[in-house]
Every structure is written in C-alpha cells, then in structure tokens.
Enzyme design. Structure first.
Site, mmCIF file in Angstrom:
data_model
loop_
_atom_site.group_PDB
_atom_site.id
_atom_site.type_symbol
_atom_site.label_atom_id
_atom_site.label_comp_id
_atom_site.label_asym_id
_atom_site.label_seq_id
_atom_site.Cartn_x
_atom_site.Cartn_y
_atom_site.Cartn_z
ATOM 1 C CE LYS A 1 -3.967 1.896 2.562
ATOM 2 N NZ LYS A 1 -4.834 1.710 3.756
ATOM 3 C CB SER B 1 -8.139 3.443 2.753
ATOM 4 O OG SER B 1 -7.297 2.864 3.728
ATOM 5 C CB SER C 1 -8.314 0.646 5.708
ATOM 6 O OG SER C 1 -9.050 1.847 5.688
#
Lengths: 497, 103
Positions: free
Chosen positions: A77, A152, A176
C-alpha cells in the site's frame, strides 16, 4: 510464450516450484512485473510498478524454509515507506515523494525474499472506504469493474483478487484491510494492535492504525504474519507478541475441527442496517462452524451502536494532529508565498483533497476549545466502554462472528457525495480497532456474483485462534478458491524445462 | 449541533486550510450532518468512565538521546522543497528586528 503468472500462485506453490527447480526467482520476478504491466490496466490496482527488478536483494539458492517468501510477488500500500519507490499516500501533497528508508514491515518482507512488485492505490492518506479518494487513479473491483474495490486498501485487495500478486500489505485504521478484502473476495487480517511495527507507515490515527496482510487464503496470511510479527524498538507501541512465529503452524492441519469452541454472534451486527443477503451469509457461516464442532450462540453488545460515532471523532482528531506535519517545509508540496503562514495555508489547501480536508476540519473542531470535552473526551470515554464490553464477551466466547460489511461492493461514484453513507461501510469493522483486538475477514459466500465476507474477532493476542477458525472455515467451504473470471492461474515456468 | 459558515471559517483558520465559498458551504452542510449523527452518543452516560486514549496501556518507552543515522542527512534533505547548507529554508519569518535595534 511465457504463461507464468507468479501473482496467481500461493506461497506454498511458489516454494514448491522453487524447490523442484521448475522456476528460479529471477524468472518469477520478471514474470510478475510483466504480468502486472499487462493486466493491471483493467484493474488499476497499482500506482507504481517497479519496471526493473534488478537491485532488490535476491536470495537465490540455499534452503527454502517454511517462513521464507522467496520470489513471492507482493504489493505494498502506498502509505508504507519504500526507499526505492515513491510513497505518495495517493495524495498530491506527497506526489513523487521518495522516503529515505524502508518501513520495518517492508524491510522484513524483503529480508524474507519477497518481491515488492509495486505500490498499490488507496484512498488519500487512508481516508475512505472505496479508494475513490485517490488523487491519482481509479481502482476497479475485479469481480465487476463498475463496482468499487472497497478501501482504503482497495488497490491491495484488487491486486490480490486479480491474481497479480500473491499477497499485499494494507493498513487498517477502521477496517481498511478487512472491508476491501470482503468486497474483493480475499482474506484480510488486522492483527492485535502493536503486532506489526508501524515504523515507516504514514500515520493517520496512531491509536487505531495497524498494518495487515491481504491474501487469497488464510494459509498465505499466516505465512506472511510469521515474517511480519516481531517487536521493533523503532515503534514505541510495538508489542512482544507471545505467538510470534507460530501463525503458520496454527493452520497446518488438513482437516481442522473446532470441537468445544464457543462462538458468539452479536445481534447488533445482524440488524436491519445490514442487507439481508449479507445476513444470510452470516447465518450460513454459523451453520458451518456448528458442523465443525463449535457452539454458536446469539449474544448482545448494545454499545456497539455508538462505535461509529466514537471512531470518527477519535480518528479525525488524531488525523488533524498527525497531518499538521504537512506544511511545505520538510517534504511534499510547497505552494510559494513570501509569508510563511501564507505558505503553510496555500500548501495545505492545494495538497489535500476534499475528504482529507473534511476530516482535518472535523478533528480540529472536536479538539477545539469549548468542544473538546463534549466531543473528543466523550468519544474517548465511550471507547473505553465499548472496548470493555467487547473484551468482556471473550470471557464467554472464543470468537465473535459478524458480517465484515453491511453490503456487497457498491457502485463507483454511488456514495461520493454522501460522506456519512461512506462512513457506514465501516460500521462492522470499527469496533476491533477501538479495542485493539485482532479481526479477520474471509470469503463467506456470494450475492449476485459479488463476494460477501464474514468477520471473526478474538481477544487480544488470540490471533492464532482467529487463524485456526478462519482456516477451518475456508477449508470446509472452499469459497476462497473461487476467482474472478479473468484471474486464472498460471504456473508454467521456463527454467526447469 | 449546527456548524455555520462562521464556525467553518474559525476551524479552517485553526487547521491552516483555506476554503473557497463553495467549499465552505459544502463543509458546513457535511459537518452539520455528521455531527447530528454523532449527537446520538449524548444518550450514553460516560461521566464515571475514564477516557481511553490508547488500546495498549504501556509505559513510556525511553532511549538514549544519541545521534543515529546521521549519514542520512542528505537523503532526508533531498525531499525538502528548499534547503541551504544542511538547513530547511522557509520564507522569512522575522522582519524588522535589526532595524528596530539600530534605532
């Protein structure tokens, strides 16, 4: 033609291919990058792909230990620092930013031989539930390109679901990792708070943030955790996990049973606010656990209904403080002005997107004179009560079973104008962050071709228990083996032939 | 709790953000709606509960205040918008001090 798709293979499979010398790690690396470059156009899961795979520590030959991630392709990420790839948090504020060091989690993966293929898309500064708040790219759900991947960590979830990487790292502040895992039909786990070092993770809400793996099976998740869970003196909240290094061994049984296990299903998580098809999947999951030998009972956690409110006040307050560092002085975007105050204001106003501004505003309000007691302090007191109630339930139950999300993946653009509706996507995942307990989302079934996840929560440091039960569930249902149509497996190498 | 345009202006100044007229209006609506939802927490009596700021009740973690990674200075400064002689450069923050002294 080379049809090797390393990202579609399990860690175990890759280890096996290497052991039999059917492929070599260089070949795996090259094929992984090539496959991502070719197939990610339709998914949009990566922000940066490493074009050249030279220069990363290659750990060829030698013994392939069980914990080793030799040649295993992974996505990171874009809020985890990587010294050789930009780290942008999907924000204009950090466009092109190159950190001077690797996050501890990234360093540990590389040391275990993992191949960092690139950085995955996300909601700006991890604020969002659909990855639509990215300043740079749109990520599509591999099961239906008109749907969001969740967020996210949506890029990480989509990349794993599409078979572009074997696993990916995300960060989980209010769900997330687990929420996009549910939307994309993969496994996502948030371990006990403090298990994985946050050193080099760009801070959103420090008392809630936790790094976690996304993979296509509980087995792969456990293998990644064996590499990542260890104490780090560079993170003052890092804990010495009593089960470190023993996660893969918790899922090694081929026909696990859960005799004598007690599982609670809190009725607040299966109320009318949750779509019926999702509730149906949870009921079916309860039956699966019963067949595995567990006792499954309904229970009640009445304070859970206030978790969303407490969470957003706390998370936004911490964010408003953490994001004060973006001032155009040390890194990131600077909008010039002859006046220093004006330079701060212009840089921040230009660098941050709408949702980030909204949360900074909300947090600043909750911490401001006259409102601090009624909002921030009230939320922190509620957090104690919610946390106590959750922890108390583990005196009676080994695990709690809930949906991961109240709905299946929603349509792109559907919730962008309604922040509260977007926040509701996290209603089932938030409680685990407030209490700091471990939680995992595993594929529980499907509704109209879209994956539905179930969530399991356990007491602090009971991460092994969580993995054991999740593994038993996936082996007995096989939902995790179903893949979106264009993500077929490819395991043919050239090296050994 | 209604968040009016004046409140938005005040908060944005604290947060060092500048919003245009349209953004302000939207922000006022969004914050009002979000805080109205949050108002449901008022029904819970929390008066006897100590606040929980962190999930792990650990003691402070100490280390020696010693220089480390000093060799990374240039790499750290590399990312700054403007530097000079190993320092970050910002617009002039102090003006007129010397002139005042001279008078």
């Amino acid at each position: 033609m080379n049809d090797l798709k390393p990202g579609s293979l399990s860690i175990q499979k890759i280890q096996q291919l290497l052991r039999r010398r059917e492929v070599c790690t260089d070949e795996l690396r090259g094929a992984a990058v090539e496959d991502v470059s070719r197939r990610d156009q339709d998914v949009g899961s990566f922000l940066t792909v490493r074009g050249s795979y030279e220069g990363q520590s290659v750990n060829n030959g030698g013994t392939v230990s069980k914990a080793s991630l030799n040649g295993v392709p992974c996505g990171i990420k874009d809020n985890l620092c990587t010294s050789d790839l930009p780290t942008t948090c999907a924000s204009q504020m950090l466009s092109g930013y190159r950190p001077p060091y690797d996050a501890t989690a990234v360093k540990l993966l590389r040391r275990a031989g993992a191949h960092v293929v690139g950085k995955t898309n996300m909601d700006e500064f991890a604020m969002g539930s659909s990855t639509e708040n990215s300043a740079f790219a749109v990520t599509h759900n591999p099961w239906n390109s008109r749907r969001v991947p969740g967020g996210s960590s949506g890029g990480s979830a989509a990349a794993v679901a599409a078979g572009l990487v074997s696993f990916a790292l995300g960060s989980d502040t209010g769900g997330s990792v687990r929420q996009p895992a549910s939307f994309c039909g993969v496994v996502g786990m948030k371990p006990t708070y403090g298990s994985i070092s946050r050193y080099g993770l760009v801070a959103f809400a420090s008392s809630l943030d936790q790094i976690g793996p996304l993979a296509r099976s509980v087995d792969d998740c456990a293998r990644v955790l064996d590499v990542l869970v260890r104490h780090d003196e560079r993170d003052s909240t890092s804990v010495k996990h009593p089960e470190a290094g023993a996660f893969a061994s918790a899922v090694s049984e081929s026909e696990p049973r859960l005799n004598g296990w007690r599982i609670g299903v809190p009725r607040e998580f299966v109320s009318e606010g949750v779509d019926e098809p999702v509730r149906h999947v949870v009921r079916e999951a309860a039956d699966v656990f019963r067949q595995l030998g567990a006792q499954v009972q309904q229970c009640s956690l009445p304070l859970i209904n206030h978790a969303l409110s407490a969470y957003y006040i706390i998370a936004c307050s911490e964010a408003s403080s953490n994001l004060a560092r973006y001032d155009g002085v040390r890194y990131g975007l600077r909008a010039e002005s002859a006046d220093v105050q004006e330079m701060f204001i212009r840089s921040r106003s230009r660098g941050f997107g709408q949702e980030v501004k909204r949360r900074i505003m909300l947090g600043t309000f909750a911490l401001s004179a006259g409102y601090y007691e009624d909002y921030y302090l009230k939320a922190a007191r509620l957090r104690r009560m919610i946390s106590d109630q959750l922890n108390g339930s583990f005196e009676e139950y080994d695990l709690l079973l809930t949906p991961t999300t109240p709905t299946v993946a929603f349509r792109l653009q559907e919730r962008m104008d309604d922040p509260l509706a977007m926040y509701m996507a996290d209603v089932c995942t938030i409680p685990a962050n407030l209490a700091g307990i471990p939680a995992i989302s595993v594929p529980g079934g499907f509704h109209e071709g879209l994956p539905v996840g179930i969530q399991l929560m356990a007491d602090r440091f009971d991460d092994r228990k969580l993995l054991t039960a999740a593994r038993a569930f996936e082996l007995s249902t096989g939902h995790h083996r179903r893949r979106p149509s264009h993500a077929e497996e490819g395991e043919m190498g050239r090296c050994g032939r | 709790m209604s968040v009016g345009m004046d409140d938005v202006e005040r908060i944005s100044q604290l947060a060092k953000l500048r919003l245009d007229a349209e953004e302000k209006k939207k922000m006022s609506q969004d914050l009002t709606e979000i805080l109205e939802y949050f108002a449901q927490v008022e029904e819970v009596d929390t008066s006897s509960v100590s606040p929980m700021f962190h999930p792990v009740d650990t003691d402070n973690v100490w280390r020696e205040d010693a220089v480390s990674d000093a060799e990374m200075t240039s790499e750290v400064l590399r990312e700054a918008p403007q530097t000079s002689d190993g320092f970050f450069v910002v617009p002039q923050t102090v003006t007129g001090a010397k002139e005042e002294q001279d008078e």
